[in-house]
Enzyme design. Structure first.
Site, short mmCIF file in Angstrom:
data_model
loop_
_atom_site.label_atom_id
_atom_site.label_comp_id
_atom_site.label_asym_id
_atom_site.label_seq_id
_atom_site.Cartn_x
_atom_site.Cartn_y
_atom_site.Cartn_z
N PRO A 4 21.05 53.92 -4.68
CA PRO A 4 19.78 53.96 -5.40
C PRO A 4 18.81 52.90 -4.84
CG PRO A 4 21.61 53.47 -6.91
CD PRO A 4 22.18 53.55 -5.53
N GLY A 46 18.36 46.50 -6.18
CA GLY A 46 19.14 45.33 -5.75
C GLY A 46 20.43 45.63 -5.02
N LEU A 47 20.59 46.89 -4.56
CA LEU A 47 21.84 47.24 -3.88
C LEU A 47 21.69 47.30 -2.35
CD1 LEU A 47 23.28 49.94 -6.35
CD2 LEU A 47 23.75 47.49 -6.29
N GLY A 48 20.55 46.86 -1.87
CA GLY A 48 20.37 46.75 -0.41
C GLY A 48 20.16 48.07 0.29
N SER A 49 19.51 49.03 -0.38
CA SER A 49 19.34 50.35 0.24
C SER A 49 18.49 50.28 1.51
CB SER A 49 18.75 51.36 -0.75
OG SER A 49 17.42 51.02 -1.04
N ALA A 100 20.53 48.77 4.44
CA ALA A 100 21.56 49.69 4.93
C ALA A 100 20.91 50.80 5.76
CB ALA A 100 22.33 50.28 3.75
N ASP A 132 21.02 41.29 3.60
CA ASP A 132 21.26 42.73 3.43
C ASP A 132 21.64 43.40 4.74
OD1 ASP A 132 20.47 42.14 0.89
OD2 ASP A 132 18.98 43.74 0.72
O1 PMV Z 1 17.58 42.23 -5.74
P1 PMV Z 1 17.64 41.91 -4.29
O2 PMV Z 1 18.73 42.58 -3.56
O3 PMV Z 1 16.30 42.03 -3.63
O4 PMV Z 1 18.10 40.38 -4.20
C1 PMV Z 1 17.24 39.33 -4.41
C2 PMV Z 1 17.99 38.05 -4.24
C3 PMV Z 1 17.15 36.83 -4.55
O5 PMV Z 1 18.01 35.72 -4.47
C4 PMV Z 1 16.55 36.89 -5.93
C5 PMV Z 1 16.00 36.66 -3.55
C6 PMV Z 1 16.42 36.26 -2.16
O6 PMV Z 1 15.57 36.40 -1.24
O7 PMV Z 1 17.54 35.80 -1.93
#
Ligand code: PMV
Length: 326
Positions: A105, A109-112, A115, A156
């Site tokens: 998705p 926050g899962l790094g789509s 990837a 990521d």
């Molecule tokens: O939600 P994501 O996967 O974009 O992760 C953000 C992680 C943070 O620590 C909030 C920001 C960052 O650049 O590390």
């Protein structure tokens, strides 16, 4: 000729937000994948079709939508940048068709995007016989990630390239960890998209108002990640879960959790999770719950019952790879 490459998604297990202030984060690749199919074109443009309902042609700095309208450009641009990074290493006048099929998705926050960019680089380079090292595959998507995240840490694209588990500290960079533990997880998705940059700013503003308090919270975050690394190495699931719960308390304290996230977190704990926390920037997006294998079904049900979507996932040690070549 067609080449298909796949790359995995990620979860931040420990240390989101605190990592921006040079604290330790622990990140794991999970067995949700994006597949990118690349084929040659007879001109030098880049055509991208995404299963998100967008398709278009990038030609001489212009974007010609094929379906999904002009707003597709914003979604497809990072994929184009990743492909371009490869094409720029080759002779002029090469173009590529890319088809994206993703189980990851977006914007939760899962790094789509990371990837997708990594799989694009792998598929495109393989298609043209460009022999890239694994480091180059992880680094070429940098501009694509910059487009999405403005100031990406590189986590990521690294985790999608190598798979497994990494620890990361800004001043020290990325260190792969060798973890034998299987780490069964349930991801709960609130379905609410969020903007990482805005949440990072929110934390920065809070730190300006309460510097000593925020710095103490972040130092605790660093200790939690260090203990979590030990628990992962020792295969101590229940300790790992407890540490996730403590980490979540700190994320609530800095106000990046939401009612919806808390509801999913508590539902998963009540259903038997060993520990549960938001993952990524917060403000919406996903939670990650550490689950004994026999409890995974109950966790999924509990999350569905309160309106979230849920997926059972686990650690994958397999990073980017070419899965088909014909
Ligand atoms: O939600 P994501 O996967 O974009 O992760 C953000 C992680 C943070 O620590 C909030 C920001 C960052 O650049 O590390």
């Amino acid at each position: 000729m067609k080449v298909v490459a796949s790359a995995p998604a990620k979860v931040i297990l420990f240390g989101e937000h605190f990592v921006v202030y040079d604290k330790l984060a622990i990140v794991m690749a999970i067995d949700l994948h994006v597949h990118v199919t690349a084929s040659k074109r007879s001109d030098d443009s880049i055509q991208i079709k995404s299963d998100l309902g967008f398709a278009g042609l990038f030609q001489d700095e212009t974007y010609k939508p094929e379906f999904g309208g002009v707003e597709g450009r914003r979604i497809l641009e990072p994929i184009k940048l990743a492909a371009e990074a490869v094409l720029n290493r080759l002779d002029d006048n090469l173009g590529v068709n890319l088809a994206i099929d993703s189980k990851i998705p977006m914007a939760v926050g899962l790094g789509s995007s990371g990837a997708c960019a990594v799989a694009t680089v792998a598929a495109t380079s393989h298609l043209f016989g460009l022999d890239l090292s694994i480091e180059e595959i992880s680094q070429l998507p940098f501009r694509a990630e910059e487009y999405v995240h403005i100031k990406p840490s590189g986590i990521d694209q690294t985790i999608s390239t190598y798979g497994g588990v990494i620890k990361y500290r800004r001043s020290e960079g990325i260190t792969p960890l060798k973890i034998e533990l299987e780490v069964p997880l349930v991801i709960g998705n609130t379905g609410k998209l969020r903007n990482t940059g805005q949440l990072v700013k929110k934390v920065r503003d809070k730190r300006e108002r309460f510097p000593k308090i925020l710095d103490s919270i972040m130092n605790l975050g660093d200790i939690i990640s260090t203990r979590a690394e030990e628990a992962l190495r020792q295969g101590d699931m229940s300790r790992l879960g407890e540490l996730m719960d403590i980490n979540q308390g700190l994320l609530s304290a800095i106000a990046v959790s939401t009612g919806q996230l808390e509801a999913l977190i508590f539902a998963s704990r009540m259903a038997g999770a060993l520990g549960s926390k938001l993952t990524g920037a917060g403000g919406g997006g996903c939670i990650v719950a550490l689950s004994p294998k026999e409890k995974q079904d109950s966790l999924v049900k509990a999350i569905h019952q309160i309106g979230g979507t849920a997926m059972m996932v686990r650690k994958t040690d397999i990073g980017v790879r070419v899965v088909q070549f014909e």
